[in-house]
Design a protein around this motif. Structure first.
Motif, PDB file in Angstrom:
ATOM      1  N   HIS A   1       5.432   3.573  -4.661  1.00  0.00           N
ATOM      2  CA  HIS A   1       5.693   3.867  -6.073  1.00  0.00           C
ATOM      3  C   HIS A   1       6.609   2.758  -6.588  1.00  0.00           C
ATOM      4  O   HIS A   1       7.721   2.579  -6.083  1.00  0.00           O
ATOM      5  CB  HIS A   1       6.358   5.236  -6.211  1.00  0.00           C
ATOM      6  CG  HIS A   1       6.783   5.563  -7.604  1.00  0.00           C
ATOM      7  ND1 HIS A   1       7.884   6.340  -7.873  1.00  0.00           N
ATOM      8  CD2 HIS A   1       6.271   5.240  -8.812  1.00  0.00           C
ATOM      9  CE1 HIS A   1       8.027   6.475  -9.174  1.00  0.00           C
ATOM     10  NE2 HIS A   1       7.063   5.806  -9.771  1.00  0.00           N
TER      11      HIS A   1
ATOM     12  N   ASN B   1      -5.076   2.023  -7.814  1.00  0.00           N
ATOM     13  CA  ASN B   1      -3.680   2.139  -8.233  1.00  0.00           C
ATOM     14  C   ASN B   1      -3.619   2.936  -9.533  1.00  0.00           C
ATOM     15  O   ASN B   1      -4.520   2.839 -10.358  1.00  0.00           O
ATOM     16  CB  ASN B   1      -3.075   0.756  -8.465  1.00  0.00           C
ATOM     17  CG  ASN B   1      -3.056  -0.083  -7.222  1.00  0.00           C
ATOM     18  OD1 ASN B   1      -2.254   0.133  -6.327  1.00  0.00           O
ATOM     19  ND2 ASN B   1      -3.958  -1.056  -7.141  1.00  0.00           N
ATOM     20  N   GLU B   2      -2.579   3.706  -9.709  1.00  0.00           N
ATOM     21  CA  GLU B   2      -2.312   4.377 -10.980  1.00  0.00           C
ATOM     22  C   GLU B   2      -1.245   3.552 -11.693  1.00  0.00           C
ATOM     23  O   GLU B   2      -0.158   3.366 -11.147  1.00  0.00           O
ATOM     24  CB  GLU B   2      -1.787   5.788 -10.748  1.00  0.00           C
ATOM     25  CG  GLU B   2      -2.795   6.723 -10.114  1.00  0.00           C
ATOM     26  CD  GLU B   2      -2.193   8.104  -9.876  1.00  0.00           C
ATOM     27  OE1 GLU B   2      -1.324   8.531 -10.664  1.00  0.00           O
ATOM     28  OE2 GLU B   2      -2.593   8.726  -8.892  1.00  0.00           O
ATOM     29  N   ILE B   3      -1.564   3.073 -12.896  1.00  0.00           N
ATOM     30  CA  ILE B   3      -0.640   2.185 -13.606  1.00  0.00           C
ATOM     31  C   ILE B   3      -0.365   2.739 -14.998  1.00  0.00           C
ATOM     32  O   ILE B   3      -1.293   3.011 -15.753  1.00  0.00           O
ATOM     33  CB  ILE B   3      -1.217   0.752 -13.702  1.00  0.00           C
ATOM     34  CG1 ILE B   3      -1.498   0.202 -12.302  1.00  0.00           C
ATOM     35  CG2 ILE B   3      -0.259  -0.153 -14.462  1.00  0.00           C
ATOM     36  CD1 ILE B   3      -2.193  -1.140 -12.276  1.00  0.00           C
TER      37      ILE B   3
ATOM     38  N   VAL C   1      -7.115  -5.584  -6.026  1.00  0.00           N
ATOM     39  CA  VAL C   1      -6.242  -4.593  -6.656  1.00  0.00           C
ATOM     40  C   VAL C   1      -7.113  -3.374  -6.891  1.00  0.00           C
ATOM     41  O   VAL C   1      -8.005  -3.394  -7.731  1.00  0.00           O
ATOM     42  CB  VAL C   1      -5.652  -5.119  -7.986  1.00  0.00           C
ATOM     43  CG1 VAL C   1      -4.781  -4.061  -8.644  1.00  0.00           C
ATOM     44  CG2 VAL C   1      -4.865  -6.402  -7.754  1.00  0.00           C
TER      45      VAL C   1
ATOM     46  N   ARG D   1       0.836  -1.203   0.000  1.00  0.00           N
ATOM     47  CA  ARG D   1       0.000   0.000   0.000  1.00  0.00           C
ATOM     48  C   ARG D   1       0.877   1.263   0.000  1.00  0.00           C
ATOM     49  O   ARG D   1       1.842   1.361   0.747  1.00  0.00           O
ATOM     50  CB  ARG D   1      -0.874  -0.014   1.259  1.00  0.00           C
ATOM     51  CG  ARG D   1      -1.826   1.134   1.393  1.00  0.00           C
ATOM     52  CD  ARG D   1      -2.647   1.059   2.670  1.00  0.00           C
ATOM     53  NE  ARG D   1      -3.495  -0.116   2.684  1.00  0.00           N
ATOM     54  CZ  ARG D   1      -3.476  -1.036   3.654  1.00  0.00           C
ATOM     55  NH1 ARG D   1      -2.663  -0.932   4.678  1.00  0.00           N
ATOM     56  NH2 ARG D   1      -4.286  -2.078   3.597  1.00  0.00           N
TER      57      ARG D   1
ATOM     58  N   GLU E   1      -3.022  -1.778  -3.124  1.00  0.00           N
ATOM     59  CA  GLU E   1      -3.862  -0.592  -3.204  1.00  0.00           C
ATOM     60  C   GLU E   1      -3.086   0.701  -2.978  1.00  0.00           C
ATOM     61  O   GLU E   1      -2.073   0.726  -2.293  1.00  0.00           O
ATOM     62  CB  GLU E   1      -5.025  -0.684  -2.215  1.00  0.00           C
ATOM     63  CG  GLU E   1      -4.640  -0.679  -0.766  1.00  0.00           C
ATOM     64  CD  GLU E   1      -5.829  -0.838   0.165  1.00  0.00           C
ATOM     65  OE1 GLU E   1      -6.984  -0.830  -0.304  1.00  0.00           O
ATOM     66  OE2 GLU E   1      -5.596  -0.978   1.375  1.00  0.00           O
ATOM     67  N   ASN E   2      -3.613   1.740  -3.633  1.00  0.00           N
ATOM     68  CA  ASN E   2      -3.094   3.100  -3.481  1.00  0.00           C
ATOM     69  C   ASN E   2      -1.622   3.219  -3.875  1.00  0.00           C
ATOM     70  O   ASN E   2      -0.877   3.972  -3.260  1.00  0.00           O
ATOM     71  CB  ASN E   2      -3.304   3.610  -2.047  1.00  0.00           C
ATOM     72  CG  ASN E   2      -4.756   3.573  -1.642  1.00  0.00           C
ATOM     73  OD1 ASN E   2      -5.644   3.789  -2.457  1.00  0.00           O
ATOM     74  ND2 ASN E   2      -5.007   3.292  -0.380  1.00  0.00           N
ATOM     75  N   ASN E   3      -1.225   2.473  -4.895  1.00  0.00           N
ATOM     76  CA  ASN E   3       0.150   2.508  -5.380  1.00  0.00           C
ATOM     77  C   ASN E   3       0.221   3.258  -6.702  1.00  0.00           C
ATOM     78  O   ASN E   3      -0.772   3.373  -7.419  1.00  0.00           O
ATOM     79  CB  ASN E   3       0.680   1.079  -5.584  1.00  0.00           C
ATOM     80  CG  ASN E   3       0.663   0.280  -4.304  1.00  0.00           C
ATOM     81  OD1 ASN E   3       1.386   0.577  -3.374  1.00  0.00           O
ATOM     82  ND2 ASN E   3      -0.193  -0.726  -4.254  1.00  0.00           N
TER      83      ASN E   3
END
Length: 149
Positions: free
Chosen positions: A88, A137-139, A134, A85, A113-115
């Motif tokens: 980066h 997250n920003e991917i 999952v 969590r 989460e929140n990665n």
């Protein structure tokens, strides 16, 4: 006292070369975290790869970066019930055959989460993994042609 001396020598043997040539390895912190424990690494950038073999929680608080340095998978999770969590994760390898990922899940009931994940060939890759969460997250993928993403 003898155990403390051995631990200090081991840490110096791992951390000093890493600091001279790159980022300190997060794997050392993971290895020192007890099963079921919560790892709060100090803010900063750490090198991968990281392999998690027992259930722990990694709490990055948005201030921890794990850099794969362009080689292989950055974080491999082999332990059921692991939580990652607020981290980066960046710079996975480029092997499609090796399925180089930012996070590779080979476990059940994990939470990712929140990665923020970027410069990754595969963001979160699950292999025979069930009951995982999952979310939020920003991917972002590697900057390759659209047909290769």
């Amino acid at each position: 006292m003898k155990r403390l001396s051995i631990l200090i020598c081991a840490l110096a043997g791992v951390l000093l070369p890493a600091l001279a040539f790159g980022f300190p390895p997060l794997q050392l912190y993971v290895a020192l975290t007890p099963e079921g424990g919560v790892l709060h690494p100090p803010p900063g950038t750490y090198s991968g790869p990281v392999v998690i073999k027992r259930p722990i929680t990694i709490e990055g608080g948005g201030q921890v970066t794990i850099d794969g340095e362009g080689d292989g998978t950055v974080i491999e999770v082999d332990a059921d019930g692991t939580v990652i969590r607020g981290v980066h994760v960046t710079h996975s390898g480029t092997s499609y055959d090796g399925m180089d990922s930012a996070i590779l899940l080979k476990a059940n009931d994990t939470t990712i989460e929140n990665n923020v994940i970027d410069d990754a060939l595969f963001g979160v890759n699950m292999l025979q993994a069930n009951g995982n969460v999952v979310r939020n997250n920003e991917i972002a993928s590697k900057q390759v042609g659209l047909h290769m993403r």
